[in-house]
Motif scaffolding. Structure first.
Motif, PDB file in Angstrom:
ATOM      1  N   ILE A 228      11.229  22.894  67.099  1.00 33.89           N
ATOM      2  CA  ILE A 228      10.314  21.895  67.672  1.00 33.89           C
ATOM      3  C   ILE A 228      11.182  20.691  67.991  1.00 33.89           C
ATOM      4  O   ILE A 228      11.650  19.987  67.093  1.00 33.89           O
ATOM      5  N   THR A 229      11.389  20.505  69.292  1.00 30.43           N
ATOM      6  CA  THR A 229      12.426  19.546  69.672  1.00 30.43           C
ATOM      7  C   THR A 229      12.140  18.881  71.008  1.00 30.43           C
ATOM      8  O   THR A 229      11.565  19.495  71.899  1.00 30.43           O
ATOM      9  N   THR A 230      12.579  17.664  71.110  1.00 26.22           N
ATOM     10  CA  THR A 230      12.516  16.970  72.389  1.00 26.22           C
ATOM     11  C   THR A 230      13.800  17.233  73.197  1.00 26.22           C
ATOM     12  O   THR A 230      13.896  16.837  74.345  1.00 26.22           O
ATOM     13  N   HIS A 231      14.732  17.950  72.569  1.00 25.23           N
ATOM     14  CA  HIS A 231      15.944  18.402  73.269  1.00 25.23           C
ATOM     15  C   HIS A 231      15.857  19.908  73.479  1.00 25.23           C
ATOM     16  O   HIS A 231      16.630  20.686  72.899  1.00 25.23           O
ATOM     17  N   GLY A 232      14.896  20.285  74.297  1.00 28.50           N
ATOM     18  CA  GLY A 232      14.617  21.712  74.509  1.00 28.50           C
ATOM     19  C   GLY A 232      15.753  22.479  75.137  1.00 28.50           C
ATOM     20  O   GLY A 232      15.729  23.710  75.178  1.00 28.50           O
ATOM     21  N   GLN A 233      16.782  21.763  75.615  1.00 32.90           N
ATOM     22  CA  GLN A 233      17.924  22.466  76.212  1.00 32.90           C
ATOM     23  C   GLN A 233      18.763  23.173  75.158  1.00 32.90           C
ATOM     24  O   GLN A 233      19.536  24.065  75.485  1.00 32.90           O
ATOM     25  N   THR A 234      18.604  22.768  73.878  1.00 29.67           N
ATOM     26  CA  THR A 234      19.367  23.434  72.818  1.00 29.67           C
ATOM     27  C   THR A 234      18.533  24.616  72.339  1.00 29.67           C
ATOM     28  O   THR A 234      17.479  24.435  71.732  1.00 29.67           O
ATOM     29  N   LEU A 235      19.004  25.809  72.628  1.00 30.81           N
ATOM     30  CA  LEU A 235      18.143  26.993  72.531  1.00 30.81           C
ATOM     31  C   LEU A 235      17.519  27.181  71.147  1.00 30.81           C
ATOM     32  O   LEU A 235      16.345  27.465  71.028  1.00 30.81           O
ATOM     33  N   HIS A 236      18.330  27.041  70.120  1.00 26.08           N
ATOM     34  CA  HIS A 236      17.816  27.301  68.769  1.00 26.08           C
ATOM     35  C   HIS A 236      18.120  26.140  67.824  1.00 26.08           C
ATOM     36  O   HIS A 236      18.615  26.350  66.723  1.00 26.08           O
ATOM     37  N   THR A 237      17.789  24.907  68.235  1.00 24.70           N
ATOM     38  CA  THR A 237      18.060  23.792  67.321  1.00 24.70           C
ATOM     39  C   THR A 237      17.033  23.766  66.186  1.00 24.70           C
ATOM     40  O   THR A 237      15.861  24.074  66.390  1.00 24.70           O
ATOM     41  N   HIS A 238      17.508  23.384  64.996  1.00 25.62           N
ATOM     42  CA  HIS A 238      16.602  23.225  63.860  1.00 25.62           C
ATOM     43  C   HIS A 238      16.665  21.801  63.317  1.00 25.62           C
ATOM     44  O   HIS A 238      16.349  21.554  62.155  1.00 25.62           O
ATOM     45  N   TYR A 239      17.051  20.875  64.186  1.00 24.62           N
ATOM     46  CA  TYR A 239      17.067  19.460  63.796  1.00 24.62           C
ATOM     47  C   TYR A 239      15.728  18.860  64.200  1.00 24.62           C
ATOM     48  O   TYR A 239      15.260  19.069  65.325  1.00 24.62           O
ATOM     49  N   TYR A 240      15.088  18.154  63.265  1.00 28.16           N
ATOM     50  CA  TYR A 240      13.737  17.651  63.544  1.00 28.16           C
ATOM     51  C   TYR A 240      13.634  16.129  63.403  1.00 28.16           C
ATOM     52  O   TYR A 240      12.548  15.608  63.150  1.00 28.16           O
ATOM     53  N   GLY A 241      14.754  15.433  63.552  1.00 27.35           N
ATOM     54  CA  GLY A 241      14.748  14.001  63.227  1.00 27.35           C
ATOM     55  C   GLY A 241      14.499  13.060  64.403  1.00 27.35           C
ATOM     56  O   GLY A 241      14.462  11.843  64.212  1.00 27.35           O
ATOM     57  N   ASN A 242      14.313  13.590  65.613  1.00 28.52           N
ATOM     58  CA  ASN A 242      14.131  12.695  66.768  1.00 28.52           C
ATOM     59  C   ASN A 242      12.717  12.124  66.831  1.00 28.52           C
ATOM     60  O   ASN A 242      11.749  12.777  66.435  1.00 28.52           O
ATOM     61  N   THR A 243      12.636  10.909  67.356  1.00 30.13           N
ATOM     62  CA  THR A 243      11.334  10.278  67.601  1.00 30.13           C
ATOM     63  C   THR A 243      10.885  10.641  69.014  1.00 30.13           C
ATOM     64  O   THR A 243      11.680  10.589  69.957  1.00 30.13           O
ATOM     65  N   LEU A 244       9.624  11.032  69.149  1.00 29.74           N
ATOM     66  CA  LEU A 244       9.125  11.446  70.469  1.00 29.74           C
ATOM     67  C   LEU A 244       8.887  10.231  71.351  1.00 29.74           C
ATOM     68  O   LEU A 244       8.282   9.243  70.917  1.00 29.74           O
ATOM     69  N   GLN A 245       9.343  10.342  72.594  1.00 26.02           N
ATOM     70  CA  GLN A 245       9.216   9.207  73.517  1.00 26.02           C
ATOM     71  C   GLN A 245       8.448   9.582  74.771  1.00 26.02           C
ATOM     72  O   GLN A 245       8.631  10.692  75.303  1.00 26.02           O
TER      73      GLN A 245
END
Ligand code: GLY
Ligand code: MN
Ligand code: MN
Length: 466
Positions: A228-245
């Motif tokens: 679940i990411t706002t950087h959808g270009q990273t196919l399988h990221t598991h980092y969830y620390g971004n703030t949604l803008q």
């Protein structure tokens, strides 16, 4: 504790078919998983039984194994009875023979007796068919039982058994399809919760929490770590620390694994705010068009690799229409230029495993003796290539991923300059990525969407956000 199994006849029949397919040819040894320590011995990862063991024996309990003797028909479940300490700390379970009876097996033995069975078979010159182990614990055990180094276990894996197991598991029975409908519908509810809670200012992990909440409340869990990411270009990221803008999108790739361990695998990409921007809408339509085209091709007899290539064709045509790509689409795809935007495959088999049966080898699951997996960038990540048959369950998941690091690398090399308008593409550097993913059963005449319908058009998604 109550064990969740199908009727025992289901397992008896599955093993009967397996025995028939292997013929009179020694022992089949199937290992369940054991609890695996996370950071100290008694603090374990959530237990997940091996899917092959579940398929043939249904017993969702650690430290069990089984032997099927294809010559005599004898079947033995191996396990240890609980000690009083086990009962005090983790509660009671049925006895090993009670559990085996649930799977239609009459004979049981202590876990350490496996050594005896395996050694006796080897001494008598009989085959011991094993599947490729993926857990360290099972590698260590097999190394000891077979008296080979861990590195050499791969040479002892039975291709005959791998092929026989895949031939059975790849065709989902009506009972399994019912489970998959359930798992995908729970996944749809997870997606709806995530979409409804998406708004500017919150963190990605707050959306991850929503997905878990819905799964757990349905007596399910996540079949794979949430993306679940706002950087959808990273196919399988598991980092969830971004703030949604506002102005950005969120890509959510999440799937439930239900109590019977069947799973869904769904992706939606939605705006953080109420609506997509014009650029987001344009590229979203390109992905959706590619997806719909791929879905229209699903039916027995069609090669999935061909569907993948047709989906790529639609992506390239769409990217050309917005001036990011140029030239002939077919030539661009033959050269591999589309992999700037679509680095992976169109989908994969789905079942008890998200990438179903991948423990048995991608070549065997997704390809055939005559159709080999390719090794070039892009097609090397196409996990499924073979001709479709009724009963397969698979995903369709095209995407456009704009990866600034890949743009920089390939632009510096002048790579695919005949097909990519780098000037235009560079204005999309911060775009992110879009993936849309649904799950399908191949039927006699075409395909059937699994689970409840999850909105996917621009209009439907914006309506959900409204
Ligand atoms: N969720 C992993 C995949 O889509 O392949
Ligand atoms: Mn998938
Ligand atoms: Mn997915």
């Amino acid at each position: 504790m109550e064990l969740n199994l199908f009727d025992k006849q289901v397992y008896v029949n599955r093993r009967q078919t397996l025995k028939q397919n292997i013929g009179n040819d020694g022992l089949i040894l199937l290992l369940g998983n054991e609890d695996s320590s996370m950071n100290y011995k008694d603090n374990c990862y959530p237990f997940r039984q091996d899917s092959n063991f579940l398929y043939y024996f249904g017993l969702d309990v650690p430290t069990l194994a089984a032997i099927i003797d294809t010559d005599t028909g004898e079947e033995v479940v191996f396990g240890n009875e609980l000690s009083i300490d086990d009962i005090i700390w983790t509660g009671i379970l049925p006895t090993v023979s009670e559990m085996a009876a649930l799977a239609g097996v009459a004979k049981t033995n202590a876990y350490n007796q496996i050594t005896h069975y395996v050694h006796k078979a080897i001494t008598n010159g009989r085959k011991v068919h094993i599947l490729p182990p993926y857990r360290p614990e099972n590698k260590v055990k097999l190394s000891a039982w077979l008296n080979v180094s861990i590195q050499d276990i791969a040479d002892h894996v039975s291709v005959k058994l791998i092929k026989a197991v895949i031939a059975q598991r790849v065709i989902k029975s009506p009972l399994e399809v019912e489970q998959m409908e359930n798992a995908v519908s729970i996944s749809v509810d997870m997606q709806l919760a995530v979409i409804k809670h998406t708004r500017p200012g919150i963190k990605e992990y707050e959306l991850v929490a929503k997905a878990h909440e819905v799964a757990i409340a349905a007596n399910a869990r996540l079949g794979y770590p949430a993306i679940i990411t706002t950087h959808g270009q990273t196919l399988h990221t598991h980092y969830y620390g971004n703030t949604l803008q506002e102005g950005r999108m969120v890509l959510a790739d999440i799937g439930a694994e239900n109590a019977m361990h069947y799973g869904g695998d769904l992706t939606r990409t939605v705006p953080v705010g109420r609506s997509f921007t014009t650029r987001q809408k344009e590229l979203y339509e390109v992905v959706l068009n590619s997806m719909d085209h791929a879905i229209s091709m699903l039916k027995p007899g069609v090669q999935y690799k061909e569907i993948h290539l047709q989906a790529c064709q639609k992506l390239v045509e769409g990217l050309t229409a917005v001036n990011i790509m140029k030239g002939e689409a077919a030539e661009a795809i033959a050269a591999g230029a589309h992999t700037m935007f679509f680095q992976c495959g169109l989908g994969h088999m789905l079942g008890m495993d998200t990438h179903d049966m991948e423990d048995l080898g991608e070549q065997y699951v997704g390809y055939t003796d005559t159709l080999k997996k390719e090794t070039v960038f892009g097609l090397k990540s196409l996990r499924l290539g073979r001709e479709l048959e009724a009963g397969y369950v698979l995903t369709i998941e095209p995407g456009i991923y704009i990866i600034p690091e890949l743009i920089d690398r390939w632009q510096a090399e002048n790579k695919y300059a005949d097909f990519i308008n780098y000037d235009v593409l560079n204005t999309y550097r911060d775009f992110g990525g879009i993936r849309i993913e649904d799950n399908f059963l191949i039927t006699d005449t075409g395909s059937q969407l699994l689970g409840k319908y999850l909105p996917k058009t621009l209009k439907e998604i914006e309506a959900l956000k409204g």
